[in-house]
Scaffold this motif. Structure first.
Motif, PDB file in Angstrom:
ATOM      1  N   HIS A 168       1.100  -1.265  -0.037  1.00  0.00           N
ATOM      2  CA  HIS A 168      -0.488   0.023  -0.049  1.00  0.00           C
ATOM      3  C   HIS A 168       0.552   1.714   0.295  1.00  0.00           C
ATOM      4  CE1 HIS A 168      -3.394   2.856   0.428  1.00  0.00           C
ATOM      5  NE2 HIS A 168      -2.572   2.995   1.652  1.00  0.00           N
ATOM      6  N   LYS A 169       2.285   1.451   0.706  1.00  0.00           N
ATOM      7  CA  LYS A 169       2.707   2.307   1.407  1.00  0.00           C
ATOM      8  C   LYS A 169       3.201   2.313  -0.513  1.00  0.00           C
ATOM      9  CE  LYS A 169       4.053   2.654   5.827  1.00  0.00           C
ATOM     10  NZ  LYS A 169       4.835   2.110   7.039  1.00  0.00           N
ATOM     11  N   VAL A 170       4.293   1.370  -0.805  1.00  0.00           N
ATOM     12  CA  VAL A 170       4.071   1.840  -2.685  1.00  0.00           C
ATOM     13  C   VAL A 170       3.654   2.259  -3.604  1.00  0.00           C
ATOM     14  CG1 VAL A 170       5.323  -0.519  -4.423  1.00  0.00           C
ATOM     15  CG2 VAL A 170       6.272  -0.070  -1.898  1.00  0.00           C
ATOM     16  N   MET A 171       2.166   1.589  -3.424  1.00  0.00           N
ATOM     17  CA  MET A 171       1.291   2.459  -4.450  1.00  0.00           C
ATOM     18  C   MET A 171       1.034   3.688  -3.830  1.00  0.00           C
ATOM     19  SD  MET A 171       0.880  -0.124  -6.834  1.00  0.00           S
ATOM     20  CE  MET A 171      -0.496   0.670  -7.187  1.00  0.00           C
ATOM     21  N   GLN A 172       2.027   4.462  -2.816  1.00  0.00           N
ATOM     22  CA  GLN A 172       1.111   5.351  -2.761  1.00  0.00           C
ATOM     23  C   GLN A 172       1.928   6.593  -3.600  1.00  0.00           C
ATOM     24  OE1 GLN A 172       0.287   5.664   1.851  1.00  0.00           O
ATOM     25  NE2 GLN A 172      -2.173   5.432   1.124  1.00  0.00           N
ATOM     26  N   ARG A 173       3.392   6.383  -3.466  1.00  0.00           N
ATOM     27  CA  ARG A 173       4.130   6.390  -3.959  1.00  0.00           C
ATOM     28  C   ARG A 173       4.445   7.005  -4.978  1.00  0.00           C
ATOM     29  NH1 ARG A 173       9.731   2.784  -1.973  1.00  0.00           N
ATOM     30  NH2 ARG A 173       9.133   2.527  -0.328  1.00  0.00           N
ATOM     31  N   LYS A 174       4.230   8.755  -4.884  1.00  0.00           N
ATOM     32  CA  LYS A 174       4.114   9.225  -6.812  1.00  0.00           C
ATOM     33  C   LYS A 174       5.386   9.021  -7.695  1.00  0.00           C
ATOM     34  CE  LYS A 174       3.442  13.704  -4.181  1.00  0.00           C
ATOM     35  NZ  LYS A 174       3.944  15.398  -4.214  1.00  0.00           N
ATOM     36  N   SER A 175       6.719   8.267  -7.105  1.00  0.00           N
ATOM     37  CA  SER A 175       7.236   7.604  -8.108  1.00  0.00           C
ATOM     38  C   SER A 175       6.218   6.113  -8.880  1.00  0.00           C
ATOM     39  CB  SER A 175       7.972   6.923  -8.153  1.00  0.00           C
ATOM     40  OG  SER A 175       8.568   6.668  -6.787  1.00  0.00           O
ATOM     41  N   THR A 176       5.791   6.169  -7.950  1.00  0.00           N
ATOM     42  CA  THR A 176       5.395   4.559  -8.614  1.00  0.00           C
ATOM     43  C   THR A 176       4.351   4.862  -9.231  1.00  0.00           C
ATOM     44  OG1 THR A 176       5.968   3.282  -5.970  1.00  0.00           O
ATOM     45  CG2 THR A 176       4.294   2.272  -7.598  1.00  0.00           C
ATOM     46  N   ILE A 177       3.368   5.821  -9.248  1.00  0.00           N
ATOM     47  CA  ILE A 177       2.463   6.142  -9.308  1.00  0.00           C
ATOM     48  C   ILE A 177       2.682   6.941 -10.628  1.00  0.00           C
ATOM     49  CG2 ILE A 177       0.191   7.918  -9.742  1.00  0.00           C
ATOM     50  CD1 ILE A 177       0.072   7.860  -6.716  1.00  0.00           C
ATOM     51  N   ALA A 178       4.052   7.414 -11.286  1.00  0.00           N
ATOM     52  CA  ALA A 178       3.922   8.223 -12.426  1.00  0.00           C
ATOM     53  C   ALA A 178       4.280   6.918 -13.178  1.00  0.00           C
ATOM     54  CB  ALA A 178       5.011   9.061 -12.317  1.00  0.00           C
ATOM     55  N   PHE A 179       5.079   6.159 -12.804  1.00  0.00           N
ATOM     56  CA  PHE A 179       5.438   4.624 -13.543  1.00  0.00           C
ATOM     57  C   PHE A 179       4.407   3.803 -13.926  1.00  0.00           C
ATOM     58  CE2 PHE A 179       6.808   0.159 -13.943  1.00  0.00           C
ATOM     59  CZ  PHE A 179       7.404   0.184 -14.622  1.00  0.00           C
ATOM     60  N   LEU A 180       2.700   3.853 -13.449  1.00  0.00           N
ATOM     61  CA  LEU A 180       2.528   3.205 -13.969  1.00  0.00           C
ATOM     62  C   LEU A 180       1.604   4.296 -15.078  1.00  0.00           C
ATOM     63  CD1 LEU A 180       0.726   2.118 -10.378  1.00  0.00           C
ATOM     64  CD2 LEU A 180       2.618   0.684 -12.234  1.00  0.00           C
ATOM     65  N   MET A 181       1.487   4.753 -14.728  1.00  0.00           N
ATOM     66  CA  MET A 181       1.216   6.039 -15.145  1.00  0.00           C
ATOM     67  C   MET A 181       1.916   6.084 -16.929  1.00  0.00           C
ATOM     68  SD  MET A 181      -0.528   9.457 -12.709  1.00  0.00           S
ATOM     69  CE  MET A 181      -1.549   9.660 -14.971  1.00  0.00           C
ATOM     70  N   THR A 182       3.053   5.770 -17.585  1.00  0.00           N
ATOM     71  CA  THR A 182       4.123   5.898 -17.977  1.00  0.00           C
ATOM     72  C   THR A 182       3.773   4.978 -18.754  1.00  0.00           C
ATOM     73  OG1 THR A 182       5.539   5.848 -16.849  1.00  0.00           O
ATOM     74  CG2 THR A 182       4.972   8.591 -17.441  1.00  0.00           C
ATOM     75  N   LEU A 183       3.237   3.913 -18.159  1.00  0.00           N
ATOM     76  CA  LEU A 183       3.385   2.057 -18.442  1.00  0.00           C
ATOM     77  C   LEU A 183       3.593   1.851 -20.029  1.00  0.00           C
ATOM     78  CD1 LEU A 183       5.262  -0.195 -18.314  1.00  0.00           C
ATOM     79  CD2 LEU A 183       2.187  -1.477 -16.568  1.00  0.00           C
ATOM     80  N   PRO A 184       2.031   2.729 -20.103  1.00  0.00           N
ATOM     81  CA  PRO A 184       1.873   2.086 -21.682  1.00  0.00           C
ATOM     82  C   PRO A 184       2.285   3.085 -22.335  1.00  0.00           C
ATOM     83  CG  PRO A 184      -0.046   3.240 -19.837  1.00  0.00           C
ATOM     84  CD  PRO A 184       0.847   3.347 -19.621  1.00  0.00           C
ATOM     85  N   LEU A 185       2.563   4.617 -22.215  1.00  0.00           N
ATOM     86  CA  LEU A 185       3.322   5.025 -22.926  1.00  0.00           C
ATOM     87  C   LEU A 185       5.080   4.144 -23.531  1.00  0.00           C
ATOM     88  CD1 LEU A 185       4.203   6.819 -25.096  1.00  0.00           C
ATOM     89  CD2 LEU A 185       4.706   8.290 -22.919  1.00  0.00           C
TER      90      LEU A 185
END
Length: 317
Positions: free
Chosen positions: A29-46
């Motif tokens: 849960h803490k990992v998923m709340q990190r901004k870097s993780t969220i940014a990576f998941l959002m850019t993963l399709p690209l």
């Protein structure tokens, strides 16, 4: 039986971990709340799209460039050694750099002048002028090239018609080396200058008016306002726009292919058309891949130089 002190300490640590993370999912849960993780998941399709459409073709081109003509034997860097030993290849590299650098410089100058012209006219009038000046950029390049080819036609050229009425000799626009190169550069500038104008106009609108007011109060002339206010505030946009245009011009294919097809005698050939001619028309795909890959180091050096300047100026602010 009394418990050992070490066992008691271990049990205490277990109880503390369970108290902090009763479901065993607090770490995730803490990992998923990190901004870097969220940014990576959002850019993963690209990132996936880039790998599929860019990284894989680039890797395959490198592999292909190391095969023989029949693509049955690994020859290493022999294709590149063959190219580097031919004067015609270096002439193509020179022409590509000449076209790209000259066209980008003229695009930047014309785009900057046009953007300042647009910025200084009323907003209502900007729409009309902006629409007219964007026409070259909106029209499909292949269609534009056909129109330009008619303008340069030796028999029915509108330019030669004007020269005839001025009492001047006709010009074989696409049949003489100097005029053919100038024609390619002219069309490239005509096609790309509106893009520079739009980018620079958007950048001009973001410059604070207070800076111009302060410069006017200090008695700065028009040129001094351009030099000390406008240009410093637009340097990064100018550099990025020139980089994008340089990459597009360097890898350009349509203009040369439709206008001159590399003629006369290959004196307007660029790396893009040379790769197509050797690889597709000549049936030598490995050699064509080698020619196209020769663009990468030059573009990498240009991109590194420009982006380093942008980063340096950003750190100074």
């Amino acid at each position: 039986m009394p418990c050992h002190p070490v066992d008691e300490q271990a049990d205490a640590h277990v109880y503390q971990r369970r108290a902090r993370n009763p479901n065993g999912r607090g770490g995730l849960h803490k990992v998923m709340q990190r901004k870097s993780t969220i940014a990576f998941l959002m850019t993963l399709p690209l990132i996936t799209l880039i790998i599929v459409l860019v990284a894989y073709p680039a890797g395959y081109a490198i592999y292909l460039s190391m095969l023989n003509r029949g693509m049955t034997k690994f020859v290493g860097l022999d294709n590149f050694a063959f190219l580097f030993g031919r004067d015609r290849f270096w002439m193509v590299v020179y022409q590509t750099c000449l076209f790209a650098i000259t066209a980008v410089v003229f695009k930047a100058i014309i785009g900057f002048v046009a953007a300042n012209f647009m910025y200084n006219i009323p907003t209502r009038g900007q729409r009309k002028w902006r629409g007219m000046l964007l026409v070259p950029w909106v029209i499909p390049p292949a269609l534009s090239m056909l129109a330009w080819r008619l303008l340069f036609d030796p028999s029915f050229s509108a330019f030669n018609w004007i020269l005839d009425h001025l009492g001047m000799d006709r010009i074989f626009w696409l049949g003489e080396t100097g005029w053919a190169r100038s024609s390619v550069i002219l069309v490239s500038v005509w096609l790309g200058a509106p893009f520079f104008m739009v980018m620079y106009l958007a950048s001009l609108k973001s410059v604070p008016e207070e800076l111009y007011e302060a410069a006017s109060i200090d008695g700065a002339s028009w040129w001094q306002r351009i030099r000390y206010v406008t240009f410093p505030m637009m340097r990064n946009i100018i550099a990025i726009t020139m980089l994008f245009s340089f990459i597009g011009s360097f890898a350009g294919f349509t203009i040369v292919s439709v206008l001159t097809n590399g003629g006369p005698l290959g004196t307007t050939q660029v790396l893009g058309t040379a790769a197509f001619l050797v690889g597709i028309m000549g049936g030598n795909l490995p050699m064509g891949a080698a020619v196209s890959l020769c663009m990468v180091p030059i573009l990498a050096v240009a991109a590194t130089f420009i982006l380093r300047g942008i980063v340096k100026r950003g750190s100074e602010i």
